[in-house]
Design a protein around this motif. Structure first.
Motif, PDB file in Angstrom:
ATOM      1  N   THR A 203       0.829  -1.214   0.000  1.00 20.44           N
ATOM      2  CA  THR A 203       0.000   0.000   0.000  1.00 20.44           C
ATOM      3  C   THR A 203       0.857   1.255   0.000  1.00 20.44           C
ATOM      4  OG1 THR A 203      -1.846  -1.120   1.097  1.00 20.44           O
ATOM      5  CG2 THR A 203      -1.752   1.279   1.298  1.00 20.44           C
ATOM      6  N   ALA A 204       1.907   1.277   0.814  1.00 22.22           N
ATOM      7  CA  ALA A 204       2.763   2.470   0.888  1.00 22.22           C
ATOM      8  C   ALA A 204       3.426   2.745  -0.453  1.00 22.22           C
ATOM      9  CB  ALA A 204       3.806   2.294   1.983  1.00 22.22           C
ATOM     10  N   LEU A 205       3.992   1.702  -1.065  1.00 19.56           N
ATOM     11  CA  LEU A 205       4.683   1.889  -2.339  1.00 19.56           C
ATOM     12  C   LEU A 205       3.713   2.233  -3.460  1.00 19.56           C
ATOM     13  CD1 LEU A 205       7.431   1.852  -3.719  1.00 19.56           C
ATOM     14  CD2 LEU A 205       7.135  -0.610  -4.092  1.00 19.56           C
ATOM     15  N   ALA A 206       2.467   1.798  -3.332  1.00 24.26           N
ATOM     16  CA  ALA A 206       1.464   2.068  -4.365  1.00 24.26           C
ATOM     17  C   ALA A 206       1.146   3.556  -4.505  1.00 24.26           C
ATOM     18  CB  ALA A 206       0.186   1.289  -4.070  1.00 24.26           C
ATOM     19  N   ALA A 207       1.547   4.351  -3.528  1.00 22.81           N
ATOM     20  CA  ALA A 207       1.286   5.799  -3.602  1.00 22.81           C
ATOM     21  C   ALA A 207       2.148   6.495  -4.647  1.00 22.81           C
ATOM     22  CB  ALA A 207       1.512   6.435  -2.241  1.00 22.81           C
ATOM     23  N   LEU A 208       3.292   5.872  -5.003  1.00 24.73           N
ATOM     24  CA  LEU A 208       4.231   6.497  -5.935  1.00 24.73           C
ATOM     25  C   LEU A 208       4.000   5.973  -7.359  1.00 24.73           C
ATOM     26  CD1 LEU A 208       7.538   6.241  -3.861  1.00 24.73           C
ATOM     27  CD2 LEU A 208       5.875   8.082  -3.863  1.00 24.73           C
ATOM     28  N   PRO A 209       3.962   6.825  -8.362  1.00 23.41           N
ATOM     29  CA  PRO A 209       4.160   8.271  -8.307  1.00 23.41           C
ATOM     30  C   PRO A 209       2.872   9.057  -8.509  1.00 23.41           C
ATOM     31  CG  PRO A 209       4.546   7.543 -10.530  1.00 23.41           C
ATOM     32  CD  PRO A 209       4.050   6.333  -9.754  1.00 23.41           C
ATOM     33  N   HIS A 210       1.707   8.406  -8.375  1.00 19.33           N
ATOM     34  CA  HIS A 210       0.457   9.076  -8.740  1.00 19.33           C
ATOM     35  C   HIS A 210      -0.224   9.751  -7.553  1.00 19.33           C
ATOM     36  CE1 HIS A 210       1.020   7.329 -12.635  1.00 19.33           C
ATOM     37  NE2 HIS A 210       0.983   6.106 -12.147  1.00 19.33           N
ATOM     38  N   ALA A 211      -0.495   9.005  -6.474  1.00 21.38           N
ATOM     39  CA  ALA A 211      -1.133   9.616  -5.307  1.00 21.38           C
ATOM     40  C   ALA A 211      -0.189  10.611  -4.642  1.00 21.38           C
ATOM     41  CB  ALA A 211      -1.547   8.527  -4.312  1.00 21.38           C
ATOM     42  N   TYR A 212       1.105  10.269  -4.641  1.00 19.07           N
ATOM     43  CA  TYR A 212       2.119  11.223  -4.193  1.00 19.07           C
ATOM     44  C   TYR A 212       3.222  11.260  -5.242  1.00 19.07           C
ATOM     45  CZ  TYR A 212       5.835  13.605  -1.752  1.00 19.07           C
ATOM     46  OH  TYR A 212       6.830  14.502  -1.427  1.00 19.07           O
ATOM     47  N   ARG A 213       3.450  12.433  -5.829  1.00 17.35           N
ATOM     48  CA  ARG A 213       4.463  12.578  -6.879  1.00 17.35           C
ATOM     49  C   ARG A 213       5.663  13.339  -6.324  1.00 17.35           C
ATOM     50  NH1 ARG A 213       4.795  12.151 -12.337  1.00 17.35           N
ATOM     51  NH2 ARG A 213       2.587  11.623 -12.486  1.00 17.35           N
ATOM     52  N   PRO A 214       6.774  12.649  -6.056  1.00 12.96           N
ATOM     53  CA  PRO A 214       7.959  13.339  -5.542  1.00 12.96           C
ATOM     54  C   PRO A 214       8.540  14.301  -6.576  1.00 12.96           C
ATOM     55  CG  PRO A 214       8.101  10.959  -5.190  1.00 12.96           C
ATOM     56  CD  PRO A 214       6.977  11.206  -6.144  1.00 12.96           C
ATOM     57  N   SER A 215       9.255  15.288  -6.079  1.00 16.41           N
ATOM     58  CA  SER A 215       9.939  16.232  -6.959  1.00 16.41           C
ATOM     59  C   SER A 215      11.230  15.605  -7.478  1.00 16.41           C
ATOM     60  CB  SER A 215      10.274  17.512  -6.189  1.00 16.41           C
ATOM     61  OG  SER A 215       9.111  18.112  -5.672  1.00 16.41           O
ATOM     62  N   PRO A 216      11.734  16.080  -8.608  1.00 16.39           N
ATOM     63  CA  PRO A 216      13.022  15.585  -9.100  1.00 16.39           C
ATOM     64  C   PRO A 216      14.118  15.782  -8.045  1.00 16.39           C
ATOM     65  CG  PRO A 216      11.920  16.842 -10.800  1.00 16.39           C
ATOM     66  CD  PRO A 216      11.114  17.030  -9.554  1.00 16.39           C
ATOM     67  N   GLY A 217      14.883  14.714  -7.794  1.00 20.34           N
ATOM     68  CA  GLY A 217      15.951  14.781  -6.817  1.00 20.34           C
ATOM     69  C   GLY A 217      15.519  14.527  -5.386  1.00 20.34           C
ATOM     70  N   GLU A 218      14.222  14.442  -5.140  1.00 18.86           N
ATOM     71  CA  GLU A 218      13.730  14.198  -3.780  1.00 18.86           C
ATOM     72  C   GLU A 218      14.136  12.807  -3.310  1.00 18.86           C
ATOM     73  OE1 GLU A 218       9.381  14.043  -1.487  1.00 18.86           O
ATOM     74  OE2 GLU A 218       9.600  15.120  -3.396  1.00 18.86           O
ATOM     75  N   LYS A 219      14.627  12.712  -2.073  1.00 23.04           N
ATOM     76  CA  LYS A 219      14.992  11.423  -1.492  1.00 23.04           C
ATOM     77  C   LYS A 219      13.809  10.893  -0.692  1.00 23.04           C
ATOM     78  CE  LYS A 219      19.992  11.852  -1.334  1.00 23.04           C
ATOM     79  NZ  LYS A 219      21.229  11.656  -0.528  1.00 23.04           N
ATOM     80  N   VAL A 220      13.282   9.754  -1.135  1.00 31.48           N
ATOM     81  CA  VAL A 220      12.057   9.183  -0.582  1.00 31.48           C
ATOM     82  C   VAL A 220      12.343   7.782  -0.056  1.00 31.48           C
ATOM     83  CG1 VAL A 220       9.674   8.522  -1.074  1.00 31.48           C
ATOM     84  CG2 VAL A 220      10.696  10.481  -2.262  1.00 31.48           C
ATOM     85  N   CYS A 221      11.897   7.504   1.173  1.00 37.01           N
ATOM     86  CA  CYS A 221      12.005   6.152   1.727  1.00 37.01           C
ATOM     87  C   CYS A 221      10.609   5.599   1.969  1.00 37.01           C
ATOM     88  CB  CYS A 221      12.792   6.155   3.034  1.00 37.01           C
ATOM     89  SG  CYS A 221      13.024   4.501   3.743  1.00 37.01           S
ATOM     90  N   VAL A 222      10.312   4.471   1.352  1.00 37.79           N
ATOM     91  CA  VAL A 222       9.026   3.797   1.536  1.00 37.79           C
ATOM     92  C   VAL A 222       9.210   2.653   2.519  1.00 37.79           C
ATOM     93  CG1 VAL A 222       7.223   2.443   0.410  1.00 37.79           C
ATOM     94  CG2 VAL A 222       8.247   4.397  -0.781  1.00 37.79           C
ATOM     95  N   VAL A 223       8.362   2.621   3.549  1.00 41.80           N
ATOM     96  CA  VAL A 223       8.434   1.566   4.554  1.00 41.80           C
ATOM     97  C   VAL A 223       7.636   0.360   4.096  1.00 41.80           C
ATOM     98  CG1 VAL A 223       7.886   0.922   6.934  1.00 41.80           C
ATOM     99  CG2 VAL A 223       8.743   3.229   6.427  1.00 41.80           C
ATOM    100  N   LEU A 224       8.327  -0.768   3.912  1.00 43.84           N
ATOM    101  CA  LEU A 224       7.653  -2.049   3.652  1.00 43.84           C
ATOM    102  C   LEU A 224       7.474  -2.699   5.010  1.00 43.84           C
ATOM    103  CD1 LEU A 224       9.574  -3.261   0.475  1.00 43.84           C
ATOM    104  CD2 LEU A 224       7.492  -1.876   0.631  1.00 43.84           C
ATOM    105  N   CYS A 225       6.265  -2.583   5.551  1.00 44.15           N
ATOM    106  CA  CYS A 225       6.059  -2.747   6.993  1.00 44.15           C
ATOM    107  C   CYS A 225       5.845  -4.175   7.459  1.00 44.15           C
ATOM    108  CB  CYS A 225       4.895  -1.887   7.450  1.00 44.15           C
ATOM    109  SG  CYS A 225       3.341  -2.241   6.588  1.00 44.15           S
ATOM    110  N   GLY A 226       5.456  -5.103   6.576  1.00 45.06           N
ATOM    111  CA  GLY A 226       5.173  -6.446   7.064  1.00 45.06           C
ATOM    112  C   GLY A 226       5.161  -7.491   5.975  1.00 45.06           C
TER     113      GLY A 226
END
Length: 325
Positions: free
Chosen positions: A290-313
């Protein structure tokens, strides 16, 4: 020794997260943060994956469970009847594990819809398992009755400051590994992981993106109503994210600067979970996808943005992933 704080308090403090860091040190597995290969995001941002599914019991919940029991042990408030919890699975596993490790009796209530793999593991940790109702709320009511009658210490899957503070220790470790991180992305059920992570992230100037399935939107509904409210639960990720109501601490955290709340559809969660297996051989829960599914449409990071997605379980039945391999 200061008594553990009540679950009624709304705002979680960074000091509580730091105290949790001291309690869990040496007892939980430090998170592995893996950089995705260059260009993997395809949208110009830098992507990291926090592999928290490698944690004891297969999810981040071990952190909060250890912190909860250790704090009560320090305060001398652990009863002879032990600890009890209602859980869709992961929190119960974590509670049972922490109880076993600390020599405490555990009784865990789950809905009858809980995956068999989780029930079997609970028994393996030595917990007494009781299956009640078809939703988390029904298991919770039975747990509360049991606690009142037996004197057992009632824990909670997400709505307690000690549980949320324990979850927040994850962000401290992520920050230590990627000190210039811009954004952390977490899936949300009742909001324990989110509240803890967002509280610690704000201290370090890191943005938090809270991600929910469209059909398990307890936090989104709380933001819309201005207070926690009950919501329907009907998602492929409901076994882990199926809380009917977000915690007050989660709502408080979501109202702070530097926080975004987004929704993702079930079909995208399923697609991303499959891609994690096909592309990386990572077998995770739908909640993690679910967390990773947010990228890049529900949340679109800016170019160069450092993003960490938590794979929780990763407490999942992988047969739907490997059956055609």
């Amino acid at each position: 020794m200061e008594s553990p704080r009540s679950s009624q308090a709304q705002a979680l403090s960074y000091g509580e997260v730091k105290r949790a860091v001291e309690r869990v040190a040496g007892h939980v597995r430090p998170v592995t943060v893996a950089p995705a290969e260059p260009g993997a995001s395809g949208h110009g941002h830098e992507l990291f994956l926090a592999l928290e599914f490698l944690q004891h019991t297969g999810s981040f919940k071990a952190r909060g469970a250890w912190n909860f029991l250790r704090a009560h042990a320090e305060a001398g408030t652990l009863p002879d009847a032990g600890v009890t919890i209602a859980s869709g699975g992961n929190a119960g596993l974590a509670c049972a594990w922490a109880a076993r490790e600390q020599g405490v009796r555990a009784t865990v209530f789950l809905p009858v819809t809980a995956p068999k793999v989780k029930v079997d593991r609970l028994v393996g940790y030595g917990a007494e398992v009781r299956l009640v109702g078809t939703e988390y709320a029904e298991a919770l009511a039975a747990c509360e009755t049991f606690a009142a009658r037996s004197g057992a210490l009632a824990s909670h899957a997400y709505d307690h400051p000690l549980i949320a503070a324990g979850a927040g220790t994850l962000l401290e470790e992520i920050h230590a590994r990627v000190p210039d991180l811009d954004t952390v992305v977490v899936s949300v059920g009742g909001g324990g992981l989110f509240a803890g992570v967002a509280t610690a992230a704000r201290q370090h100037g890191i943005r938090t993106v809270a991600v929910e399935p469209e059909r398990c939107r307890a936090l989104d509904a709380a933001l819309e109503a201005g207070t926690p409210v009950d919501v329907p639960v009907d998602s492929v990720a409901a076994d882990s994210l199926g809380a009917r109501r977000a915690s007050a601490a989660a709502l408080h955290a979501a109202l702070q600067d530097g926080v975004r709340s987004v929704l993702v559809p079930d079909d995208e969660i399923v697609r991303v979970r499959r891609a994690l297996w096909d592309d990386r051989r990572l077998a995770v829960e739908h909640a993690a996808a679910t967390a990773l599914a947010a990228l890049p449409h529900a949340y679109r990071p800016s170019p160069g943005e450092k993003v960490c997605v938590v794979l929780c379980g990763a407490n999942t039945d992988p047969t739907d992933l490997v059956a055609d391999v």
